[in-house]
Design a protein around this motif. Sequence first.
Motif, short mmCIF file in Angstrom:
data_model
loop_
_atom_site.label_atom_id
_atom_site.label_comp_id
_atom_site.label_asym_id
_atom_site.label_seq_id
_atom_site.Cartn_x
_atom_site.Cartn_y
_atom_site.Cartn_z
N UNK A 89 -0.54 -82.93 16.08
CA UNK A 89 -1.85 -82.58 15.55
C UNK A 89 -2.05 -81.07 15.55
N UNK A 90 -1.67 -80.45 16.67
CA UNK A 90 -1.85 -79.00 16.78
C UNK A 90 -0.94 -78.28 15.79
N UNK A 91 0.32 -78.74 15.72
CA UNK A 91 1.29 -78.08 14.83
C UNK A 91 0.80 -78.11 13.38
N UNK A 92 0.14 -79.22 13.00
CA UNK A 92 -0.36 -79.33 11.62
C UNK A 92 -1.46 -78.34 11.34
N UNK A 93 -2.19 -77.93 12.39
CA UNK A 93 -3.39 -77.13 12.16
C UNK A 93 -3.27 -75.68 12.59
N UNK A 94 -2.19 -75.37 13.31
CA UNK A 94 -2.14 -74.04 13.95
C UNK A 94 -2.07 -72.93 12.91
N UNK A 95 -1.47 -73.21 11.75
CA UNK A 95 -1.33 -72.13 10.77
C UNK A 95 -2.71 -71.69 10.25
N UNK A 96 -3.61 -72.64 10.07
CA UNK A 96 -4.97 -72.28 9.62
C UNK A 96 -5.66 -71.37 10.63
N UNK A 97 -5.59 -71.79 11.90
CA UNK A 97 -6.24 -71.00 12.94
C UNK A 97 -5.60 -69.63 13.08
N UNK A 98 -4.27 -69.58 12.97
CA UNK A 98 -3.58 -68.29 13.08
C UNK A 98 -3.96 -67.38 11.92
N UNK A 99 -3.97 -67.94 10.70
CA UNK A 99 -4.37 -67.14 9.55
C UNK A 99 -5.75 -66.54 9.78
N UNK A 100 -6.65 -67.39 10.24
CA UNK A 100 -8.02 -66.95 10.49
C UNK A 100 -8.08 -65.86 11.54
N UNK A 101 -7.45 -66.11 12.71
CA UNK A 101 -7.64 -65.16 13.80
C UNK A 101 -6.85 -63.88 13.57
N UNK A 102 -5.67 -63.98 12.97
CA UNK A 102 -4.91 -62.75 12.73
C UNK A 102 -5.61 -61.88 11.69
N UNK A 158 -25.15 -65.38 -4.65
CA UNK A 158 -24.25 -64.76 -5.63
C UNK A 158 -23.15 -65.70 -6.10
N UNK A 159 -22.93 -66.76 -5.37
CA UNK A 159 -21.93 -67.77 -5.73
C UNK A 159 -20.56 -67.18 -6.03
N UNK A 160 -20.08 -66.31 -5.13
CA UNK A 160 -18.75 -65.74 -5.33
C UNK A 160 -17.73 -66.24 -4.31
N UNK A 161 -18.19 -66.86 -3.21
CA UNK A 161 -17.24 -67.34 -2.21
C UNK A 161 -17.51 -68.82 -1.90
N UNK A 162 -16.43 -69.59 -1.68
CA UNK A 162 -16.59 -71.01 -1.35
C UNK A 162 -17.08 -71.18 0.10
N UNK A 163 -17.87 -72.24 0.35
CA UNK A 163 -18.44 -72.42 1.69
C UNK A 163 -17.51 -73.16 2.64
N UNK A 164 -16.69 -74.07 2.10
CA UNK A 164 -15.89 -74.86 3.03
C UNK A 164 -14.52 -75.18 2.46
N UNK A 165 -13.58 -75.44 3.37
CA UNK A 165 -12.21 -75.75 2.98
C UNK A 165 -11.29 -74.58 3.28
N UNK A 166 -9.99 -74.77 3.02
CA UNK A 166 -9.04 -73.72 3.35
C UNK A 166 -7.95 -73.63 2.29
N UNK A 167 -8.30 -73.93 1.02
CA UNK A 167 -7.25 -73.99 -0.01
C UNK A 167 -6.73 -72.61 -0.39
N UNK A 168 -7.64 -71.66 -0.66
CA UNK A 168 -7.21 -70.34 -1.12
C UNK A 168 -7.59 -69.28 -0.10
N UNK A 169 -7.14 -68.06 -0.34
CA UNK A 169 -7.47 -66.99 0.60
C UNK A 169 -8.96 -66.67 0.56
N UNK A 170 -9.60 -67.01 -0.56
CA UNK A 170 -11.04 -66.76 -0.65
C UNK A 170 -11.80 -67.56 0.41
N UNK A 171 -11.24 -68.74 0.77
CA UNK A 171 -11.90 -69.56 1.78
C UNK A 171 -11.89 -68.89 3.14
N UNK A 172 -10.99 -67.93 3.32
CA UNK A 172 -10.87 -67.31 4.64
C UNK A 172 -11.69 -66.03 4.77
#
Lengths: 310, 281
Positions: A89-102, A158-172
């Motif tokens: 479970x952690x391995x599946x999700x760690x990349x999202x958290x790392x992208x965010x925190x880094x 302004x509707x320029x950024x998405x509110x939820x999800x992690x598909x593109x870099x804009x989500x971050x």
Amino acid sequence: MLTYCSQRAVSALLLMLLISLVAFFLIFASGDPAVKIAGEAGTAADADRIREALGFNRPLAVQYLSWLGHLLTGDLGRSIYFNQPVATLIADRVSTTLTLSVSAMLLAVAVALPLGIAAARWQDGLVDKLVLVFAAVGQAMPTFWFALLMIIAFSVNWQILPTSGSETWLHFVMPSLALAYFAMPTMLRLTRAGMIETLEADYIRTSKAMGIPASLILFKYALRNAVVPVVGVSAAQFGSMLAGSIVIESIFALNGVGRLAFESIQRSDLSTVQALVLCFSFVYIVLTFLSDLLNAWIDPRMRSIYGNPA
Amino acid sequence: MATLLDAAERPRRRLTPKIDFGKASLYLSGLVILLIALAAIFAPLLAPYDPYAQDLLRRTFPPFWMEGTDHAHWLGTDHLGRDYLSRLIYGARISLTIGFVTALVSGFIGTALGVTAGYFGGRVDAAISFVITARLAIPVILVALAVVAMVGSSFEIVIAVLGLLLWDRYALVMRAATQQLRGRDFVLAAQIQGASHWQIVRHEILPNIVPPLLVVMTVEIAQAIMLEAALSFLGLGVPAPLPSWGLMLQEGKANVLFDPWLITIPGAALFTLALVDKGYP
């Protein structure tokens, strides 16, 4: 240096052992974890079955030692909600958290260092005052409120950024900004304080007297010394960012480790909660250990100060 | 050479006399804290409505600066038709109570540990420092969420959990302060006169560490208030229908698209409290 390394390593290992005790006994805070897992609709017979299946009927010491034994082989336990190993479970999700925190960390450093240097360079001036207000606002701003304000501004108005999800870099973008503004003030203040202290040192005055260009003095001679404490704090900040990711990932529905932690708590997925408390703490311990070594390597004086823990 | 050094040391001249903004902003923030505290104490007198009274016919009225406002509700009403201003005023009670009581609990734990470590030094210090380091490694919000979820959320539980978790800064600062006092002449004099450890701590150490203790307390009160708000925002803090500012944010989050003021008002209250607590205007 070798003695120092091994001393730090031993204390880090002891620390991990203590934390493992805390993480293990955390799920007994409610008294009986089996009843908690069975939920409000569960009967006493359900709780008995859970106790049997998950081994809660064994003596606590046996439970702890068997859990610890599994940890040593890299087995973090099984999630009772997903019926999957927690490690997976952690391995599946760690990349999202790392992208965010880094990305948040890089943002924070990119803002804190120049502003801290500028504030120190023009100490007590207008720049300094503005920078300090900027830092104070960041410290007083509840992270989740800042996140919601950004949603109102960037997504609703302004509707320029998405509110939820992690598909593109804009989500971050918004999650990283929120976490970065949370971590930035401490780093900024330390950079500023370190620079002010260094700029008053004799060797800086000597360099000025020798006619070395001001920019060279500022960025090469002063910054290198001022940045040492910032390295140490950055490691600790990175650890607290992981904790901050629990709130931020929940708001922006980023499918990372922080959200897994929060949802596991809501679902009474106790084995996952245990494992995650352990992982979050271990990351912090490893980071502070590495930053201690890094500091000792940059500045040999640190070795003697912390060499003898007594 | 002398001229060069003089040039390097010459203080920058101020052309305008300096106004002491620091002091002014300190008074201002003290005033704001006082106002918030008064609002909390006299909430029943100040609040125009019962903060729990629902009126489903008057839901999500906007505040006075927006169109469609109802002048009976200055700050509008929430999704259940409860008066937002009344909830905000009563919310100050929750925030300040949690901040102060948590600070008392954690201040006591941290001071006891820090003074013991700083006073005795040696192995006692090593052991306590180790415990402090362990506490620092534990992710506060995760553990607080987990414990509240397991024990059940209530006002008292939140205070207990935060109080038991947030003592690290007290311990660090009190330890350092005691270490500095430990070798001072008046402490040694008391020791030579045959005072017991407890007497020395009670009469020589404790009175002298009060100023740093108060400084840490102001910082930690804000920290506890923020954490309570975060826990309540995630739904694992104080339970509904208590008007906690964090809980108000959580309840307003669902309507963020249409009624953003449900978010901005309680958040601004939290932000103001944290800002003035740090002594900024």
